[in-house]
Design a protein around this motif. Structure first.
Motif, PDB file in Angstrom:
ATOM      1  N   THR A 109       0.803  -1.229   0.000  1.00  0.00           N
ATOM      2  CA  THR A 109       0.000   0.000   0.000  1.00  0.00           C
ATOM      3  C   THR A 109       0.833   1.273   0.000  1.00  0.00           C
ATOM      4  O   THR A 109       0.315   2.343  -0.319  1.00  0.00           O
ATOM      5  N   GLY A 110       2.076   1.183   0.412  1.00  0.00           N
ATOM      6  CA  GLY A 110       2.905   2.372   0.515  1.00  0.00           C
ATOM      7  C   GLY A 110       2.698   3.158   1.785  1.00  0.00           C
ATOM      8  O   GLY A 110       3.318   4.203   1.984  1.00  0.00           O
ATOM      9  N   VAL A 111       1.842   2.688   2.693  1.00  0.00           N
ATOM     10  CA  VAL A 111       1.630   3.374   3.969  1.00  0.00           C
ATOM     11  C   VAL A 111       2.942   3.367   4.753  1.00  0.00           C
ATOM     12  O   VAL A 111       3.586   2.328   4.899  1.00  0.00           O
ATOM     13  N   THR A 112       3.316   4.536   5.264  1.00  0.00           N
ATOM     14  CA  THR A 112       4.647   4.712   5.841  1.00  0.00           C
ATOM     15  C   THR A 112       4.565   5.193   7.280  1.00  0.00           C
ATOM     16  O   THR A 112       3.751   6.050   7.620  1.00  0.00           O
ATOM     17  N   ASP A 113       5.407   4.631   8.129  1.00  0.00           N
ATOM     18  CA  ASP A 113       5.609   5.097   9.493  1.00  0.00           C
ATOM     19  C   ASP A 113       7.095   5.317   9.705  1.00  0.00           C
ATOM     20  O   ASP A 113       7.934   4.778   8.977  1.00  0.00           O
ATOM     21  N   SER A 114       7.421   6.093  10.727  1.00  0.00           N
ATOM     22  CA  SER A 114       8.825   6.384  10.973  1.00  0.00           C
ATOM     23  C   SER A 114       9.087   6.498  12.460  1.00  0.00           C
ATOM     24  O   SER A 114       8.272   7.023  13.211  1.00  0.00           O
ATOM     25  N   ALA A 115      10.230   5.945  12.895  1.00  0.00           N
ATOM     26  CA  ALA A 115      10.742   6.151  14.248  1.00  0.00           C
ATOM     27  C   ALA A 115      12.247   6.289  14.105  1.00  0.00           C
ATOM     28  O   ALA A 115      12.993   5.320  14.230  1.00  0.00           O
ATOM     29  N   THR A 116      12.696   7.502  13.818  1.00  0.00           N
ATOM     30  CA  THR A 116      14.089   7.721  13.463  1.00  0.00           C
ATOM     31  C   THR A 116      15.027   7.436  14.628  1.00  0.00           C
ATOM     32  O   THR A 116      16.134   6.950  14.441  1.00  0.00           O
ATOM     33  N   THR A 117      14.602   7.744  15.857  1.00  0.00           N
ATOM     34  CA  THR A 117      15.372   7.389  17.046  1.00  0.00           C
ATOM     35  C   THR A 117      14.545   6.407  17.869  1.00  0.00           C
ATOM     36  O   THR A 117      13.320   6.497  17.920  1.00  0.00           O
ATOM     37  N   ASP A 118      15.232   5.481  18.525  1.00  0.00           N
ATOM     38  CA  ASP A 118      14.523   4.359  19.132  1.00  0.00           C
ATOM     39  C   ASP A 118      15.273   3.877  20.360  1.00  0.00           C
ATOM     40  O   ASP A 118      16.467   3.574  20.296  1.00  0.00           O
ATOM     41  N   PHE A 119      14.562   3.797  21.495  1.00  0.00           N
ATOM     42  CA  PHE A 119      15.110   3.165  22.692  1.00  0.00           C
ATOM     43  C   PHE A 119      14.738   1.685  22.644  1.00  0.00           C
ATOM     44  O   PHE A 119      13.592   1.319  22.870  1.00  0.00           O
ATOM     45  N   GLN A 120      15.698   0.845  22.349  1.00  0.00           N
ATOM     46  CA  GLN A 120      15.462  -0.588  22.168  1.00  0.00           C
ATOM     47  C   GLN A 120      15.853  -1.320  23.448  1.00  0.00           C
ATOM     48  O   GLN A 120      16.880  -1.995  23.516  1.00  0.00           O
ATOM     49  N   SER A 121      14.996  -1.154  24.447  1.00  0.00           N
ATOM     50  CA  SER A 121      15.308  -1.714  25.756  1.00  0.00           C
ATOM     51  C   SER A 121      14.043  -2.256  26.409  1.00  0.00           C
ATOM     52  O   SER A 121      13.084  -1.509  26.589  1.00  0.00           O
ATOM     53  N   PRO A 122      13.987  -3.555  26.745  1.00  0.00           N
ATOM     54  CA  PRO A 122      15.039  -4.532  26.473  1.00  0.00           C
ATOM     55  C   PRO A 122      15.023  -4.973  25.012  1.00  0.00           C
ATOM     56  O   PRO A 122      13.956  -5.227  24.451  1.00  0.00           O
ATOM     57  N   TYR A 123      16.206  -5.066  24.433  1.00  0.00           N
ATOM     58  CA  TYR A 123      16.300  -5.587  23.078  1.00  0.00           C
ATOM     59  C   TYR A 123      16.145  -7.099  23.086  1.00  0.00           C
ATOM     60  O   TYR A 123      15.528  -7.688  22.211  1.00  0.00           O
ATOM     61  N   LEU A 124      16.715  -7.720  24.104  1.00  0.00           N
ATOM     62  CA  LEU A 124      16.646  -9.174  24.205  1.00  0.00           C
ATOM     63  C   LEU A 124      16.858  -9.598  25.645  1.00  0.00           C
ATOM     64  O   LEU A 124      17.726  -9.066  26.333  1.00  0.00           O
ATOM     65  N   ILE A 125      16.049 -10.546  26.109  1.00  0.00           N
ATOM     66  CA  ILE A 125      16.254 -11.220  27.393  1.00  0.00           C
ATOM     67  C   ILE A 125      16.207 -12.717  27.110  1.00  0.00           C
ATOM     68  O   ILE A 125      15.232 -13.214  26.548  1.00  0.00           O
ATOM     69  N   LYS A 126      17.248 -13.421  27.499  1.00  0.00           N
ATOM     70  CA  LYS A 126      17.387 -14.819  27.099  1.00  0.00           C
ATOM     71  C   LYS A 126      17.741 -15.673  28.319  1.00  0.00           C
ATOM     72  O   LYS A 126      18.580 -15.291  29.134  1.00  0.00           O
ATOM     73  N   LEU A 127      17.089 -16.821  28.439  1.00  0.00           N
ATOM     74  CA  LEU A 127      17.381 -17.800  29.483  1.00  0.00           C
ATOM     75  C   LEU A 127      18.058 -18.998  28.832  1.00  0.00           C
ATOM     76  O   LEU A 127      17.509 -19.592  27.905  1.00  0.00           O
ATOM     77  N   LEU A 128      19.260 -19.348  29.313  1.00  0.00           N
ATOM     78  CA  LEU A 128      20.062 -20.401  28.708  1.00  0.00           C
ATOM     79  C   LEU A 128      20.309 -21.534  29.688  1.00  0.00           C
ATOM     80  O   LEU A 128      20.380 -21.316  30.905  1.00  0.00           O
TER      81      LEU A 128
END
Length: 433
Positions: A109-128
């Motif tokens: 469709t070409g519908v566009t969103d933008s988030a030029t700056t981003d707090f990526q927290s938590p980016y990943l939480i992993k149990l091993l």
């Protein structure tokens, strides 16, 4: 695939870089449980985690154990019971701040969103978790509790049992869920945040199956069989039975066979990889986002090279050639071929600092100008990464990604192709404990 609408200008991106630099300084892959079990520092296996040293590579080859592994088991008095003395668990957590060019665009469709700056927290939480269970059997798994904003979801990626010596033949067997690409360069042991993109595009990451391997003279041989449909698709069986729980982890009758032959030639490790199987065709319309009903042939051939010099500099390179026969329902008689790869170098300055370069390249080949999302295979980028280690298991990284491809204008029915630049800057923390 992003629309070429006005994005952040170079000046704005520079300002964002400066501001984010003040905020602070990817990916660290480590299994601190091994350090706890054997009373060793992480430095025993990692030259700068997650990159393994020679001892770490041998530890993996020895089925994730040391010769004295039984000393760390519970004292039950039963020779046929080897229980870990405590629950063998570890946690990995990541958090980042990122600024980037580009936008999110709907290819249809070409519908566009933008988030030029981003707090990526938590980016990943992993149990091993991992532990030896017998003289030859080890298990390993990790579950992701939150990844890339998908909080509330749990996803298991690596999950397997491994027998190191099947029937006394010195053949190793691994059964479960793993990455085909681990035969070359495991993605979890890379220093850059940027991924080894050719592996993802070729579809040789996570799958379910069995892998056999053995050393024969100077050669390392591996041969495996997997479902070939990743780890999310499955197929209900015993229909039209009522409330039957049965599912096939595969969604068709085909399997993918793959393998690698590796050897050291002087100071260079050389490997040849191959995979052959089936994949679903792509239906007409919707920018190629819908699968068709046909199973089509898929082949991958690869060459990998790696080495080190001076004890501080490590280099690696991967090339992949792909053939997707009759892949698009728009022209089932046509075969589509494309190629890609990556090359990288890691320099370990000292126990605090490490620096990395990673170059990703891919050419969509016959998939160019198909008016599908597969035009987006095209890639030409370089990432520069600085890692600073507060502790052996805690690091900060700063990474800049530079996109060398030119933007293109929309030419077909859909919004596909390299419609925006993909430069980025990222800072963050990574800890395993």
């Amino acid at each position: 695939m992003r629309l070429a609408h006005p994005a952040a200008t170079g000046g704005l991106l520079f300002v964002q870089i400066v501001l984010l630099w003040v905020v602070g300084l990817q990916s660290a892959w480590a299994m601190p449980e091994f350090a706890r079990r054997y009373s060793l520092s992480c430095a025993a296996c990692h030259v700068a985690f997650p990159r393994l040293n020679k001892f770490g590579e041998q530890f993996v080859a020895d089925n994730f154990r040391l010769p004295n592994w039984k000393d760390s088991t519970a004292k039950t008095g039963d020779d046929l019971l080897a229980l870990p003395a405590y629950p063998p668990l570890a946690v990995r957590a990541q958090a980042y701040v990122q600024a980037r060019d580009g936008k999110s665009i709907d290819p249809a469709t070409g519908v566009t969103d933008s988030a030029t700056t981003d707090f990526q927290s938590p980016y990943l939480i992993k149990l091993l978790s991992s532990a030896p269970l017998s003289d030859n059997i080890t298990y390993y798994f990790y579950g992701i509790l939150g990844e890339k904003g998908a909080n509330g979801e749990v996803l298991v990626e690596d999950a397997w049992f491994r027998h190191a010596d099947v029937f006394g033949t010195r053949i190793g067997m691994q059964l479960g869920q793993f990455q085909l690409s681990d035969l070359m360069f495991p993605r979890e042991t890379r220093l850059p945040f940027q991924d080894f993109m050719a592996y993802r595009m070729a579809g040789i990451t996570y799958d379910r199956g069995v892998l056999f391997d053995r050393g024969v003279g100077p050669f390392d041989l591996a041969l495996g069989l997997v479902n070939g449909n990743g780890i999310t698709d499955n197929l209900n069986i015993n229909s039209p039975g009522y409330r039957r729980p049965d599912k096939m982890f595969d969604n068709d009758n085909s399997k993918t066979v793959f393998g690698r032959i590796g050897a050291d030639i002087g100071p260079v490790n050389v490997g040849l990889f191959g995979a052959s199987g089936k994949q679903r065709s792509v239906a007409l319309g919707n920018a190629g986002q819908d699968f068709g009903t046909r199973n089509t042939d898929k082949r991958v051939l690869g060459l990998d090279l790696s080495g080190e010099f001076g004890g501080r500099t490590y280099w690696y390179a991967q090339y992949l050639w792909n053939s997707w026969d009759g892949f698009l329902d728009a022209d089932p008689s046509r075969d589509y071929r494309w190629n890609g790869g990556f090359a990288g170098i890691d320099y370990i300055l000292n126990e605090r600092w490490a620096f990395s370069l990673l170059y990703n390249y891919a050419d969509a080949g016959d998939l160019a100008d198909t008016d599908t999302i597969y035009e987006g295979i095209d890639m030409n980028s370089l990432s520069l990464t600085t890692s600073y280690y507060f502790m052996r298991n805690v690091k900060a990284i700063a990474e800049i990604g530079v996109d060398f491809l030119d933007k293109v204008e929309k030419t077909g029915t859909y919004w596909t192709g390299h419609l925006t630049k993909e430069n980025y800057v990222l800072f963050g923390f990574d800890a395993a404990f």
